[in-house]
Design a protein around this motif. Structure first.
Motif, PDB file in Angstrom:
ATOM      1  N   UNK A  53     -24.633   5.200 -17.983  1.00 55.29           N
ATOM      2  CA  UNK A  53     -23.328   3.695 -17.927  1.00 55.29           C
ATOM      3  C   UNK A  53     -22.700   4.200 -16.470  1.00 55.29           C
ATOM      4  N   UNK A  54     -23.356   3.765 -15.456  1.00 58.75           N
ATOM      5  CA  UNK A  54     -23.001   3.903 -13.913  1.00 58.75           C
ATOM      6  C   UNK A  54     -22.561   2.530 -13.200  1.00 58.75           C
ATOM      7  N   UNK A  55     -21.614   2.564 -11.927  1.00 55.86           N
ATOM      8  CA  UNK A  55     -21.392   1.246 -11.146  1.00 55.86           C
ATOM      9  C   UNK A  55     -22.178   1.036 -10.248  1.00 55.86           C
ATOM     10  N   UNK A  56     -22.765   1.961  -9.779  1.00 58.59           N
ATOM     11  CA  UNK A  56     -24.185   1.750  -9.350  1.00 58.59           C
ATOM     12  C   UNK A  56     -25.754   1.667  -9.699  1.00 58.59           C
ATOM     13  N   UNK A  57     -25.953   1.261 -11.165  1.00 53.72           N
ATOM     14  CA  UNK A  57     -26.848   1.445 -11.679  1.00 53.72           C
ATOM     15  C   UNK A  57     -26.762   0.420 -12.969  1.00 53.72           C
ATOM     16  N   UNK A  58     -28.014  -0.485 -12.940  1.00 50.53           N
ATOM     17  CA  UNK A  58     -27.613  -2.312 -13.651  1.00 50.53           C
ATOM     18  C   UNK A  58     -27.815  -1.314 -15.405  1.00 50.53           C
ATOM     19  N   UNK A  59     -27.276  -2.406 -16.219  1.00 55.02           N
ATOM     20  CA  UNK A  59     -27.116  -2.637 -17.144  1.00 55.02           C
ATOM     21  C   UNK A  59     -27.991  -2.336 -18.012  1.00 55.02           C
ATOM     22  N   UNK A  60     -28.830  -1.926 -19.168  1.00 58.86           N
ATOM     23  CA  UNK A  60     -29.730  -2.041 -19.498  1.00 58.86           C
ATOM     24  C   UNK A  60     -29.231  -3.002 -21.053  1.00 58.86           C
ATOM     25  N   UNK A  61     -28.964  -3.907 -21.257  1.00 58.06           N
ATOM     26  CA  UNK A  61     -28.146  -4.247 -22.193  1.00 58.06           C
ATOM     27  C   UNK A  61     -29.324  -4.562 -23.980  1.00 58.06           C
ATOM     28  N   UNK A  62     -29.958  -4.875 -23.720  1.00 51.58           N
ATOM     29  CA  UNK A  62     -30.997  -5.444 -24.718  1.00 51.58           C
ATOM     30  C   UNK A  62     -32.534  -4.969 -24.980  1.00 51.58           C
ATOM     31  N   UNK A  63     -33.093  -4.484 -25.437  1.00 55.53           N
ATOM     32  CA  UNK A  63     -34.517  -4.246 -25.534  1.00 55.53           C
ATOM     33  C   UNK A  63     -35.475  -5.026 -27.193  1.00 55.53           C
ATOM     34  N   UNK A  64     -36.397  -5.348 -26.552  1.00 51.96           N
ATOM     35  CA  UNK A  64     -36.898  -6.602 -27.905  1.00 51.96           C
ATOM     36  C   UNK A  64     -37.518  -5.720 -28.968  1.00 51.96           C
ATOM     37  N   UNK A  65     -37.814  -5.871 -30.049  1.00 47.85           N
ATOM     38  CA  UNK A  65     -38.842  -4.957 -30.412  1.00 47.85           C
ATOM     39  C   UNK A  65     -39.806  -4.666 -30.170  1.00 47.85           C
ATOM     40  N   UNK A  66     -40.603  -4.328 -30.008  1.00 47.88           N
ATOM     41  CA  UNK A  66     -42.209  -3.402 -29.745  1.00 47.88           C
ATOM     42  C   UNK A  66     -43.139  -3.995 -30.662  1.00 47.88           C
ATOM     43  N   UNK A  67     -43.228  -5.074 -30.035  1.00 51.02           N
ATOM     44  CA  UNK A  67     -45.220  -5.819 -30.563  1.00 51.02           C
ATOM     45  C   UNK A  67     -46.113  -5.729 -29.680  1.00 51.02           C
ATOM     46  N   UNK A  68     -47.519  -5.195 -30.603  1.00 52.44           N
ATOM     47  CA  UNK A  68     -48.831  -5.849 -30.247  1.00 52.44           C
ATOM     48  C   UNK A  68     -48.503  -7.073 -28.945  1.00 52.44           C
ATOM     49  N   UNK A  69     -48.967  -7.940 -29.947  1.00 50.07           N
ATOM     50  CA  UNK A  69     -49.511  -8.902 -29.483  1.00 50.07           C
ATOM     51  C   UNK A  69     -48.115  -9.908 -28.775  1.00 50.07           C
ATOM     52  N   UNK A  70     -47.299  -9.664 -28.569  1.00 46.15           N
ATOM     53  CA  UNK A  70     -45.831 -10.245 -27.933  1.00 46.15           C
ATOM     54  C   UNK A  70     -45.254  -9.009 -26.571  1.00 46.15           C
ATOM     55  N   UNK A  71     -44.890 -10.286 -25.328  1.00 48.13           N
ATOM     56  CA  UNK A  71     -44.967  -9.392 -24.606  1.00 48.13           C
ATOM     57  C   UNK A  71     -43.165  -8.394 -24.362  1.00 48.13           C
ATOM     58  N   UNK A  72     -42.786  -7.579 -23.770  1.00 48.97           N
ATOM     59  CA  UNK A  72     -42.051  -6.884 -23.617  1.00 48.97           C
ATOM     60  C   UNK A  72     -40.732  -7.356 -22.874  1.00 48.97           C
ATOM     61  N   UNK A  73     -39.588  -7.660 -23.465  1.00 44.99           N
ATOM     62  CA  UNK A  73     -38.784  -7.873 -23.247  1.00 44.99           C
ATOM     63  C   UNK A  73     -37.005  -6.984 -23.084  1.00 44.99           C
TER      64      UNK A  73
END
Ligand SMILES: Nc1ncnc2c1ncn2[C@@H]1O[C@H](COP(=O)(O)OP(=O)(O)OP(=O)(O)O)[C@@H](O)[C@H]1O
Length: 95
Positions: free
Chosen positions: A69-89
């Motif tokens: 969590x830093x002013x100069x680093x873009x913040x990661x909000x959320x990660x989609x659930x890992x699934x073999x057949x779907x893309x990872x968002x």
């Protein structure tokens, strides 16, 4: 008139134009339909990641991004659930 064109929906996010492309991902502009917040939706190319044996490094990067969590680093909000057949968002603050 200037509303971004919505092409598809990923969960609560309305996905619009492509804003960038990296080695392993495409990044699209998206908007949280509940709050209106603009975000960057990073769609990882799993085949490329696996082909280049980068899965462990990507997992490590995601774990690190969740902690930073830093002013100069873009913040990661959320990660989609890992699934073999779907893309990872990955959902980032839009910079
Ligand atoms: N949070 C964000 N807000 C706005 N634009 C972004 C955001 N994240 C990425 N982008 C855009 O998408 C492009 C690709 O980002 P990505 O993180 O996939 O790759 P990179 O880190 O730039 O490159 P590489 O993966 O090859 O090292 C960036 O160069 C930037 O233009």
């Amino acid at each position: 008139m200037n509303q971004p064109k919505i092409k598809r929906r990923v969960g609560k996010y309305e996905v619009g134009r492509t804003i960038g492309e990296g080695t392993f991902a495409k990044v699209k502009f998206a908007r949280n339909s509940e709050t209106g917040e603009p975000v960057a939706l990073k769609i990882l190319d799993k085949e490329k990641v696996l082909k280049h044996k980068m899965a462990e490094q990507i997992k490590w990067e995601i774990a690190t991004m969740k902690l930073v969590k830093h002013l100069n680093v873009v913040r990661l909000h959320e990660v989609s659930l890992y699934c073999e057949t779907k893309p990872l968002f990955l959902i980032f603050l839009f910079w």
